[in-house]
Scaffold this motif. Structure first.
Motif, PDB file in Angstrom:
ATOM      1  N   TYR A  11       0.859  -1.205  -0.260  1.00 57.80           N
ATOM      2  CA  TYR A  11       0.055  -0.299  -0.184  1.00 57.80           C
ATOM      3  C   TYR A  11       0.574   1.077  -0.159  1.00 57.80           C
ATOM      4  CZ  TYR A  11      -3.290   3.088   1.623  1.00 57.80           C
ATOM      5  OH  TYR A  11      -4.263   4.746   1.667  1.00 57.80           O
ATOM      6  N   ASP A  12       1.952   1.218   0.896  1.00 62.49           N
ATOM      7  CA  ASP A  12       2.332   2.567   1.238  1.00 62.49           C
ATOM      8  C   ASP A  12       3.569   2.217  -0.395  1.00 62.49           C
ATOM      9  OD1 ASP A  12       1.856   2.969   3.444  1.00 62.49           O
ATOM     10  OD2 ASP A  12       3.868   2.358   4.776  1.00 62.49           O
ATOM     11  N   TYR A  13       3.880   1.629  -1.027  1.00 62.69           N
ATOM     12  CA  TYR A  13       4.942   2.106  -1.902  1.00 62.69           C
ATOM     13  C   TYR A  13       3.860   2.121  -2.890  1.00 62.69           C
ATOM     14  CZ  TYR A  13       8.466   0.263  -5.850  1.00 62.69           C
ATOM     15  OH  TYR A  13       8.686   0.407  -7.081  1.00 62.69           O
ATOM     16  N   TYR A  14       2.782   2.297  -3.696  1.00 61.72           N
ATOM     17  CA  TYR A  14       1.954   2.235  -4.334  1.00 61.72           C
ATOM     18  C   TYR A  14       1.122   3.564  -3.827  1.00 61.72           C
ATOM     19  CZ  TYR A  14       2.857  -0.637  -7.953  1.00 61.72           C
ATOM     20  OH  TYR A  14       3.491  -1.600  -8.895  1.00 61.72           O
ATOM     21  N   TYR A  34       9.390 -18.007  -8.097  1.00 62.93           N
ATOM     22  CA  TYR A  34       7.718 -17.236  -7.976  1.00 62.93           C
ATOM     23  C   TYR A  34       7.512 -15.478  -9.134  1.00 62.93           C
ATOM     24  CZ  TYR A  34      10.299 -14.312  -4.887  1.00 62.93           C
ATOM     25  OH  TYR A  34      10.549 -13.199  -3.426  1.00 62.93           O
ATOM     26  N   ASP A  35       6.522 -16.151  -9.395  1.00 59.89           N
ATOM     27  CA  ASP A  35       7.080 -14.219 -10.180  1.00 59.89           C
ATOM     28  C   ASP A  35       5.610 -13.411 -10.294  1.00 59.89           C
ATOM     29  OD1 ASP A  35       7.956 -15.190 -12.227  1.00 59.89           O
ATOM     30  OD2 ASP A  35       7.410 -16.531 -12.800  1.00 59.89           O
ATOM     31  N   ILE A  36       6.064 -11.877  -9.595  1.00 56.54           N
ATOM     32  CA  ILE A  36       4.985 -11.389  -9.553  1.00 56.54           C
ATOM     33  C   ILE A  36       4.254 -10.062 -10.456  1.00 56.54           C
ATOM     34  CG2 ILE A  36       4.619  -9.171  -7.831  1.00 56.54           C
ATOM     35  CD1 ILE A  36       7.227 -10.802  -6.182  1.00 56.54           C
ATOM     36  N   TYR A  37       2.972 -10.016 -10.290  1.00 52.42           N
ATOM     37  CA  TYR A  37       2.072  -8.937 -11.336  1.00 52.42           C
ATOM     38  C   TYR A  37       1.216  -8.450 -10.048  1.00 52.42           C
ATOM     39  CZ  TYR A  37       3.254 -13.040 -14.438  1.00 52.42           C
ATOM     40  OH  TYR A  37       3.764 -13.794 -14.970  1.00 52.42           O
ATOM     41  N   GLU A  55      13.150  -2.624  -2.667  1.00 56.14           N
ATOM     42  CA  GLU A  55      12.359  -1.838  -0.860  1.00 56.14           C
ATOM     43  C   GLU A  55      11.784  -3.016  -0.722  1.00 56.14           C
ATOM     44  OE1 GLU A  55      10.230   1.322  -2.142  1.00 56.14           O
ATOM     45  OE2 GLU A  55      11.812   1.936  -4.064  1.00 56.14           O
ATOM     46  N   LEU A  56      10.948  -4.397  -1.666  1.00 58.03           N
ATOM     47  CA  LEU A  56      10.158  -4.749  -1.199  1.00 58.03           C
ATOM     48  C   LEU A  56      10.227  -6.333  -0.995  1.00 58.03           C
ATOM     49  CD1 LEU A  56       6.685  -3.228  -2.958  1.00 58.03           C
ATOM     50  CD2 LEU A  56       7.292  -3.050  -0.219  1.00 58.03           C
ATOM     51  N   TYR A  57      11.776  -7.165  -1.186  1.00 59.04           N
ATOM     52  CA  TYR A  57      12.369  -8.347  -0.999  1.00 59.04           C
ATOM     53  C   TYR A  57      11.642  -8.990   0.733  1.00 59.04           C
ATOM     54  CZ  TYR A  57      15.984 -11.826  -1.162  1.00 59.04           C
ATOM     55  OH  TYR A  57      16.658 -13.002  -1.209  1.00 59.04           O
ATOM     56  N   THR A  58      11.944  -7.947   1.217  1.00 55.73           N
ATOM     57  CA  THR A  58      11.353  -9.002   2.325  1.00 55.73           C
ATOM     58  C   THR A  58      10.130  -9.127   2.607  1.00 55.73           C
ATOM     59  OG1 THR A  58      13.295  -7.151   3.828  1.00 55.73           O
ATOM     60  CG2 THR A  58      12.150  -7.907   5.016  1.00 55.73           C
ATOM     61  N   VAL A  63       5.996 -14.091   1.633  1.00 57.94           N
ATOM     62  CA  VAL A  63       4.786 -14.328   0.492  1.00 57.94           C
ATOM     63  C   VAL A  63       5.634 -15.989   0.711  1.00 57.94           C
ATOM     64  CG1 VAL A  63       3.398 -14.153  -0.858  1.00 57.94           C
ATOM     65  CG2 VAL A  63       4.119 -12.462   0.570  1.00 57.94           C
ATOM     66  N   HIS A  64       6.643 -16.059   0.520  1.00 62.53           N
ATOM     67  CA  HIS A  64       6.990 -17.109   0.144  1.00 62.53           C
ATOM     68  C   HIS A  64       7.269 -18.325   0.357  1.00 62.53           C
ATOM     69  CE1 HIS A  64      11.198 -20.074  -1.073  1.00 62.53           C
ATOM     70  NE2 HIS A  64      10.580 -19.603  -2.104  1.00 62.53           N
ATOM     71  N   GLU A  65       7.874 -18.046   2.336  1.00 60.33           N
ATOM     72  CA  GLU A  65       8.680 -18.736   2.727  1.00 60.33           C
ATOM     73  C   GLU A  65       6.316 -19.257   3.235  1.00 60.33           C
ATOM     74  OE1 GLU A  65      10.468 -16.131   6.081  1.00 60.33           O
ATOM     75  OE2 GLU A  65      12.085 -15.882   5.284  1.00 60.33           O
ATOM     76  N   TYR A  66       5.479 -18.390   2.875  1.00 61.58           N
ATOM     77  CA  TYR A  66       4.480 -19.153   3.702  1.00 61.58           C
ATOM     78  C   TYR A  66       4.141 -20.310   2.418  1.00 61.58           C
ATOM     79  CZ  TYR A  66      -0.700 -19.062   5.145  1.00 61.58           C
ATOM     80  OH  TYR A  66      -1.936 -19.497   5.078  1.00 61.58           O
ATOM     81  N   PHE A  67       4.546 -19.874   1.186  1.00 63.08           N
ATOM     82  CA  PHE A  67       3.982 -20.727   0.474  1.00 63.08           C
ATOM     83  C   PHE A  67       4.545 -21.958   0.945  1.00 63.08           C
ATOM     84  CE2 PHE A  67       5.917 -22.789  -3.083  1.00 63.08           C
ATOM     85  CZ  PHE A  67       5.477 -23.352  -3.634  1.00 63.08           C
ATOM     86  N   GLU A  68       5.987 -21.746   0.963  1.00 59.22           N
ATOM     87  CA  GLU A  68       6.626 -23.062   1.141  1.00 59.22           C
ATOM     88  C   GLU A  68       5.954 -24.161   2.527  1.00 59.22           C
ATOM     89  OE1 GLU A  68      10.729 -22.179   2.033  1.00 59.22           O
ATOM     90  OE2 GLU A  68      11.424 -22.690  -0.511  1.00 59.22           O
ATOM     91  N   ALA A  69       5.834 -23.394   3.785  1.00 60.51           N
ATOM     92  CA  ALA A  69       4.933 -24.164   4.849  1.00 60.51           C
ATOM     93  C   ALA A  69       3.766 -24.181   4.370  1.00 60.51           C
ATOM     94  CB  ALA A  69       4.461 -22.974   5.785  1.00 60.51           C
ATOM     95  N   LYS A  70       3.066 -24.464   3.446  1.00 59.73           N
ATOM     96  CA  LYS A  70       2.159 -25.043   3.493  1.00 59.73           C
ATOM     97  C   LYS A  70       2.031 -25.591   1.632  1.00 59.73           C
ATOM     98  CE  LYS A  70      -0.673 -22.771   6.189  1.00 59.73           C
ATOM     99  NZ  LYS A  70      -1.784 -23.149   7.160  1.00 59.73           N
TER     100      LYS A  70
END
Length: 237
Positions: A11-14, A34-37, A55-58, A63-70
């Protein structure tokens, strides 16, 4: 995954962009890349945006870690969509799609060179500016302005493999004179190259010929899609 923290970062970035709705969509491969759109909508008009890995890597990694957990659970997903309203309210949806995800990966892979070219131009300028390698002059108002230090370049990424090995060479040319730039690449950029290699050589192996070397010729500006073959090549060495 800290949903509110991640949404606030997007939200802050945009926040300077005029929109009614902002969408940030992650598409994952089974290998974990992963890819982001990103798209933002205003008065029924749709515009495509970009996320800056620096700026948004962290937040991307969360999100990536959550994907791996599920991924091995009954709640597995390979697409996650953040829908954010102008007032900061949001919703998050999780989906599992195979055919659509594969097509989206292919679409992104085919224009990946644009991201490489853009990020390389940015990193070169940043590095040369910090090391006083960019020529300067004062304009008519007495303000310092930076001039171009190169007219064209060849960026070669080679010996890429699944063990995350990657070598590279940056050759810049100005006024017919070549020089090799000892440019340190950012971690997010190296990860992007390696992810592209893994996706095209695995998930997209039916659509993409095997390769381990990518060569990009840059004229220090954008590369139009219809000129891709003239500026980008993938080879297997």
């Amino acid at each position: 995954m800290k949903e509110q923290e991640i949404v606030k970062a997007f939200y802050d970035y945009y926040k300077e962009f005029p929109y009614d709705t902002l969408e940030v969509k992650f598409i994952f491969t089974l290998g974990g890349s992963y890819d982001i759109y990103t798209f933002y909508y205003k008065d029924n008009n749709k515009n495509e945006g970009t996320l800056d890995g620096r700026e948004l890597y962290t937040y991307e990694r969360q999100v990536h870690e959550y994907f791996e957990a599920k991924i091995d659970s009954i709640d597995q997903f390979n697409i996650i969509l953040f829908t954010i309203k102008e007032d900061g309210s949001y919703s998050i949806s999780y989906k599992w799609e195979s055919e659509n995800a594969n097509q989206n990966l292919l679409d992104y892979a085919e224009v990946f060179y644009r991201w490489v070219n853009d990020r390389m131009m940015s990193m070169i300028f940043e590095f040369e500016k910090d090391n006083n390698l960019v020529p300067t002059q004062y304009d008519s108002d007495g303000d310092l302005e930076y001039l171009s230090s190169w007219d064209s370049g060849i960026f070669t990424f080679f010996h890429i493999n699944e063990k995350n090995n990657l070598e590279y060479k940056v050759v810049l040319t100005q006024d017919g004179k070549e020089r090799i730039l000892d440019l340190p690449l950012k971690d997010y950029f190296l990860e992007g190259i390696l992810d592209h290699y893994l996706v095209t050589n695995n998930e997209l192996s039916n659509e993409w010929k095997p390769w381990n070397t990518m060569i990009l010729k840059s004229n220090h500006n954008d590369i139009p899609h219809d000129k891709r073959g003239e500026f980008v090549s993938y080879i297997l060495e």
